[in-house]
Enzyme design. Structure first.
Site, PDB file in Angstrom:
ATOM      1  N   GLU A  67      -2.511  -9.063   3.369  1.00 13.06           N
ATOM      2  CA  GLU A  67      -2.838  -9.559   4.710  1.00 13.06           C
ATOM      3  C   GLU A  67      -4.330  -9.469   5.007  1.00 13.06           C
ATOM      4  OE1 GLU A  67      -2.458  -5.140   5.323  1.00 13.06           O
ATOM      5  OE2 GLU A  67      -1.556  -6.675   4.021  1.00 13.06           O
ATOM      6  N   CYS A  69       0.835  -1.204   0.000  1.00  8.14           N
ATOM      7  CA  CYS A  69       0.000   0.000   0.000  1.00  8.14           C
ATOM      8  C   CYS A  69       0.874   1.261   0.000  1.00  8.14           C
ATOM      9  CB  CYS A  69      -0.992  -0.037   1.162  1.00  8.14           C
ATOM     10  SG  CYS A  69      -2.370   1.139   0.972  1.00  8.14           S
ATOM     11  N   HIS A 116      -3.845  -4.946  -0.084  1.00  5.94           N
ATOM     12  CA  HIS A 116      -3.382  -5.485   1.190  1.00  5.94           C
ATOM     13  C   HIS A 116      -3.479  -7.012   1.158  1.00  5.94           C
ATOM     14  CE1 HIS A 116      -3.002  -1.804   3.627  1.00  5.94           C
ATOM     15  NE2 HIS A 116      -3.953  -1.334   2.836  1.00  5.94           N
TER      16      HIS A 116
END
Length: 213
Positions: free
Chosen positions: A197, A83, A195
């Site tokens: 994650e 990001c 992202h």
């Protein structure tokens, strides 16, 4: 078998805990660090980030981390920016002024235009939510190797990268008629605008590839 160790740069911006938990979930050891020596000697290095480009670079400067990150990048070992971390890999950003980046991948960061050429308001800013990514070049041998074209990932951003060399563009997404770089790569340096994650199984697959390339 020794588990791979991922060093996540802790500079005060970003959802570090969720990145840490994702890497631990796939079996990696995680070291959160703002120490230049630990960053230079990392096995795998991750630069996360949520927020403004200027604040991110200012934090790296204050912690005297920029030389260490650049030295690590020159070592040939894997470096991932996520990001804001991806955007800081580039030469400069025009977010609220002009600010110098790390210069590890040639390019700039500019605002996502919320208007069409005729001036109509067409896009909500920030670009937030799940979006599909498509290859801008062959990704079979890249960090995206386990991912099928059209897989969805989670984005949250108001600015987008523009790489100077199209060979460094790995994947894109479409946001209301605008093509946005979703993943970039130059040698051992990788940037993800989304992202991983927060992107469920496919996001974890990308992180797993990162530590097992």
């Amino acid at each position: 078998m020794t588990r791979p160790t991922v060093t996540i740069i802790d500079y005060g911006l970003g959802n570090i805990k969720s990145v840490q938990q994702a890497f631990e979930h796939i079996g990696a050891q995680v070291n959160l660090s703002s120490c230049p020596e630990e960053i230079k000697s990392a096995q795998y290095l991750v630069l996360p980030g949520v927020g403004a480009f200027k604040q991110g670079m200012s934090a790296l400067i204050q912690l005297e981390l920029i030389p260490a990150i650049k030295e690590y990048a020159q070592s040939g070992k894997p470096l991932m920016g996520i990001c804001l971390g991806m955007q800081m890999l580039l030469d400069k950003s025009f977010e609220h002024g002009e600010h110098e980046g790390l210069g590890l991948i040639s390019g700039t960061v500019k605002a996502i235009d919320r208007h069409s050429p005729n001036g109509e308001l067409i896009r909500k800013i920030p670009h937030i939510g799940w979006n599909a990514i498509s290859p801008a070049s062959k990704w079979q041998k890249s960090i995206l190797a386990p991912i099928e074209q059209g897989s969805f990932f989670y984005f949250v951003h108001s600015f987008r990268a523009e790489v100077a060399n199209t060979e460094h563009l790995l994947a894109t997404c479409e946001y209301e008629g605008l093509t946005i770089p979703a993943a970039i790569k130059h040698n051992n340096v990788i940037g993800l605008q989304f992202h991983p994650e927060k992107s469920a199984v496919d996001g974890l697959a990308i992180l797993n590839t990162f530590i097992n390339q």
